[in-house]
Design a protein around this motif. Structure first.
Motif, short mmCIF file in Angstrom:
data_model
loop_
_atom_site.label_atom_id
_atom_site.label_comp_id
_atom_site.label_asym_id
_atom_site.label_seq_id
_atom_site.Cartn_x
_atom_site.Cartn_y
_atom_site.Cartn_z
N THR A 30 51.99 107.06 28.00
CA THR A 30 52.90 106.18 27.38
C THR A 30 54.24 107.05 27.17
O THR A 30 55.31 106.60 27.58
CB THR A 30 52.58 106.14 25.72
OG1 THR A 30 51.33 105.26 25.86
CG2 THR A 30 53.73 105.26 24.77
N GLN A 31 54.09 108.38 27.01
CA GLN A 31 55.19 109.26 27.42
C GLN A 31 55.91 109.31 28.87
O GLN A 31 57.17 109.09 28.92
CB GLN A 31 55.00 110.80 26.96
CG GLN A 31 54.69 110.94 25.47
CD GLN A 31 54.29 112.16 25.28
OE1 GLN A 31 53.81 112.90 25.96
NE2 GLN A 31 54.40 112.77 23.81
N LYS A 32 55.11 109.06 29.77
CA LYS A 32 55.34 109.14 31.14
C LYS A 32 56.36 107.64 31.38
O LYS A 32 57.22 107.81 32.10
CB LYS A 32 54.15 109.22 32.10
CG LYS A 32 54.70 109.14 33.66
CD LYS A 32 53.61 109.53 34.28
CE LYS A 32 54.28 109.60 35.88
NZ LYS A 32 52.94 109.88 36.90
N LEU A 33 55.75 106.53 30.99
CA LEU A 33 56.35 105.16 31.08
C LEU A 33 57.79 105.44 30.27
O LEU A 33 58.92 105.07 30.75
CB LEU A 33 55.62 104.04 30.25
CG LEU A 33 56.24 102.80 30.12
CD1 LEU A 33 56.43 102.35 31.71
CD2 LEU A 33 55.50 101.90 29.51
N GLY A 34 58.00 106.07 29.19
CA GLY A 34 59.33 106.13 28.53
C GLY A 34 60.24 107.09 29.42
O GLY A 34 61.29 106.76 29.62
N MET A 35 59.65 108.01 30.03
CA MET A 35 60.46 108.99 30.93
C MET A 35 60.94 108.34 32.07
O MET A 35 62.30 108.21 32.48
CB MET A 35 59.49 109.98 31.58
CG MET A 35 60.13 111.23 31.90
SD MET A 35 58.81 112.59 32.17
CE MET A 35 59.43 113.82 31.17
N THR A 44 55.87 107.98 20.33
CA THR A 44 55.14 108.68 21.40
C THR A 44 56.08 108.12 22.91
O THR A 44 56.40 109.10 23.62
CB THR A 44 53.75 107.96 21.79
OG1 THR A 44 53.19 108.79 20.71
CG2 THR A 44 53.31 108.86 23.00
N PHE A 45 56.37 106.94 22.99
CA PHE A 45 57.25 106.42 23.99
C PHE A 45 58.67 107.19 23.97
O PHE A 45 59.20 107.42 25.09
CB PHE A 45 57.44 105.04 23.94
CG PHE A 45 58.53 104.28 24.81
CD1 PHE A 45 58.12 103.81 25.97
CD2 PHE A 45 59.68 104.27 24.21
CE1 PHE A 45 58.95 103.35 27.11
CE2 PHE A 45 60.62 103.48 25.15
CZ PHE A 45 60.23 103.29 26.49
N MET A 46 59.12 107.20 22.65
CA MET A 46 60.48 107.67 22.59
C MET A 46 60.35 109.20 22.91
O MET A 46 61.54 109.55 23.55
CB MET A 46 60.81 107.60 20.98
CG MET A 46 62.10 107.86 20.77
SD MET A 46 63.37 106.95 21.55
CE MET A 46 64.84 108.23 21.42
N GLN A 47 59.48 110.08 22.81
CA GLN A 47 59.28 111.42 23.19
C GLN A 47 59.51 111.46 24.86
O GLN A 47 60.33 112.26 25.18
CB GLN A 47 58.03 111.94 22.68
CG GLN A 47 57.94 112.06 21.03
CD GLN A 47 56.61 112.51 20.83
OE1 GLN A 47 55.44 112.40 21.45
NE2 GLN A 47 56.40 112.85 19.59
N GLY A 48 58.78 110.53 25.47
CA GLY A 48 59.09 110.56 26.63
C GLY A 48 60.50 110.00 27.35
O GLY A 48 60.95 110.41 28.28
N PHE A 49 60.86 109.14 26.58
CA PHE A 49 62.18 108.48 26.79
C PHE A 49 63.37 109.58 26.78
O PHE A 49 64.00 109.92 27.54
CB PHE A 49 62.54 107.43 26.09
CG PHE A 49 63.76 106.52 26.20
CD1 PHE A 49 63.71 105.65 27.16
CD2 PHE A 49 64.82 106.84 25.57
CE1 PHE A 49 64.95 104.89 27.82
CE2 PHE A 49 65.96 106.07 25.85
CZ PHE A 49 66.04 105.00 27.06
#
Length: 149
Positions: free
Chosen positions: A14-19, A49-54
């Motif tokens: 999920t983090q990687k998708l955000g990134m 979690t998404f926001m962390q990667g973003f």
């Protein structure tokens, strides 16, 4: 914009998708107002979690937590087209008017801003029509079904 549907199987995915999506933001030509991304989904659905990667994808090195109690966190970006990230958590807002008290109009009017709103469905009345909408739904175990539109 066409819809993108992704299934992630862990917090890291999920983090990687955000990134990856953050890096795509730098390719977007600035418009008349800030780039607004609304995150929607149940508690524990993967928004933070998404926001962390973003944030990592935007080059932010600080630890990203949900601004549930402070409502708004600002981060500087070292890019030409975007200079600031505003991370808003609308969970505790009683109404969409609460955004006004956070300086929503000023944030929105600056095309050098990226604004990410967690719980965007709670403040839908103030969200621009041309926002990026990302919804998070539970799947099996750690699986998240993420729809970007």
């Amino acid at each position: 914009m066409e819809s993108l549907k992704v299934v992630t199987h862990s917090a890291k995915e999920t983090q990687k998708l955000g990134m990856l999506l953050a890096k795509e933001c730098f390719k977007i030509k600035q418009g008349r107002h800030a780039l607004v991304i609304g995150l929607e989904g149940d508690l524990g659905g993967g928004k933070t979690t998404f926001m962390q990667g973003f944030a990592r994808g935007l080059g932010i090195k600080e630890n990203i937590t949900s601004p549930t109690f402070v409502l708004l966190k600002m981060f500087k970006l070292a890019r030409k087209n975007f200079r600031r990230l505003a991370h808003i958590d609308a969970y505790r807002l009683k109404s969409a008017r609460g955004l006004k008290l956070l300086g929503w109009d000023e944030l929105l009017s600056d095309p050098a801003n990226i604004i990410v709103v967690e719980w965007a469905d709670k403040v839908r009345a103030f969200m621009p029509k041309d926002r990026v909408r990302i919804t998070f739904d539970y799947g099996d175990k750690n699986e998240r079904k993420i729809n970007v539109s």
